[in-house]
Design an enzyme around this catalytic site. Structure first.
Site, PDB file in Angstrom:
ATOM      1  N   ASP A 197       0.864  -1.162   0.000  1.00 52.86           N
ATOM      2  CA  ASP A 197       0.000   0.000   0.000  1.00 52.86           C
ATOM      3  C   ASP A 197       0.911   1.226   0.000  1.00 52.86           C
ATOM      4  O   ASP A 197       2.111   1.117   0.234  1.00 52.86           O
ATOM      5  CB  ASP A 197      -0.888  -0.034   1.254  1.00 52.86           C
ATOM      6  CG  ASP A 197      -1.638   1.255   1.471  1.00 52.86           C
ATOM      7  OD1 ASP A 197      -2.380   1.666   0.559  1.00 52.86           O
ATOM      8  OD2 ASP A 197      -1.464   1.862   2.539  1.00 52.86           O
ATOM      9  N   ASP A 217      -0.244   5.201   0.899  1.00 50.57           N
ATOM     10  CA  ASP A 217      -0.520   6.170   1.974  1.00 50.57           C
ATOM     11  C   ASP A 217      -0.664   5.461   3.312  1.00 50.57           C
ATOM     12  O   ASP A 217      -1.490   4.563   3.469  1.00 50.57           O
ATOM     13  CB  ASP A 217      -1.807   6.936   1.666  1.00 50.57           C
ATOM     14  CG  ASP A 217      -1.677   7.799   0.423  1.00 50.57           C
ATOM     15  OD1 ASP A 217      -0.763   8.629   0.390  1.00 50.57           O
ATOM     16  OD2 ASP A 217      -2.491   7.627  -0.514  1.00 50.57           O
TER      17      ASP A 217
END
Length: 225
Positions: free
Chosen positions: A9, A11
């Site tokens: 991922d 953020d």
């Protein structure tokens, strides 16, 4: 040589973009004369595709407002990033670069990203931090259903030719962990992001220090050999 795939991922996992996310979402709501959600609520939807995030934050929006909020957020986010620069607006978490370099140096390890960002947003971030060379597959919200649907991870596995059981997904939210499990991948949560450890119930493992990741992966894959 067995190929392995490490999906990240973005953020809350690789970069700390919370201030820009909160400021941009607040600006989008205020631009329509709406009360902005609380900071905790905004960070709680990080990882979802923007249209789904807006639907959660503004469930009682009038017709046309969700679309306006999406566009308002995009405009505010890009303006903030342009004014501040990528390194200031979305700084890398400590030790991220060195860990990416260490994994990249392993011939049998491929890396990719699965993010709720748009293609434009991810391109700006990767180029701003000079990270593009690390990720052979880049899955974005423009091309897939929102997390936790496994489409991003299934596409990454298909692109790289790596079986799901030879892949891991690393992220900071419950959406990442649910997505990993739905795709048949090992779910590794991180404790420094935007969802609390208590929300990462679907994680197989929760990591507190990214510097431990290469050794953890060696241990996992050693047990599979």
């Amino acid at each position: 040589m067995v190929l392995r795939l490490v999906m990240f991922d973005v953020d809350g996992t690789l970069v700390d973009s919370q201030n820009d996310i909160v400021d941009s979402m607040t600006e989008a709501f205020q631009g329509l004369g709406l009360k902005a959600p609380k900071r905790e609520a905004i960070l709680g939807i990080v990882g979802l595709s923007l249209d789904r995030a807006i639907a959660q934050l503004a469930p009682n929006a009038r017709p046309g407002q969700p679309e306006a909020l999406v566009e308002g957020y995009k405009a505010a986010y890009m303006r903030n990033r342009s004014e501040k620069g990528t390194e200031a607006s979305s700084p890398l978490y400590p030790h991220v670069r060195s860990v990416l370099q260490a994994l990249h140096a392993q011939d049998n390890v491929l890396m990719g990203v699965a993010t709720g960002k748009s293609r434009r947003g991810l391109d700006k971030l990767l180029d701003g931090h000079d990270l593009r060379q690390f990720f052979i597959t880049q899955q974005v919200a423009d091309d897939h259903p929102s997390k936790p649907h496994p489409s991003m991870l299934m596409a990454a596995a298909s692109e790289t030719g790596v079986e799901a059981h030879q892949a891991v997904m690393i992220g900071d939210t419950s959406y990442d962990m649910e997505m990993a499990r739905a795709a048949g991948m090992l779910a590794i949560g991180v404790s420094w992001g935007y969802h609390s450890r208590e929300k990462l119930t679907e994680a197989h493992i929760v990591l507190d220090d990214i510097r431990l990741l290469p050794g953890l992966l060696d241990q996992i894959w050693g047990q599979m050999a």
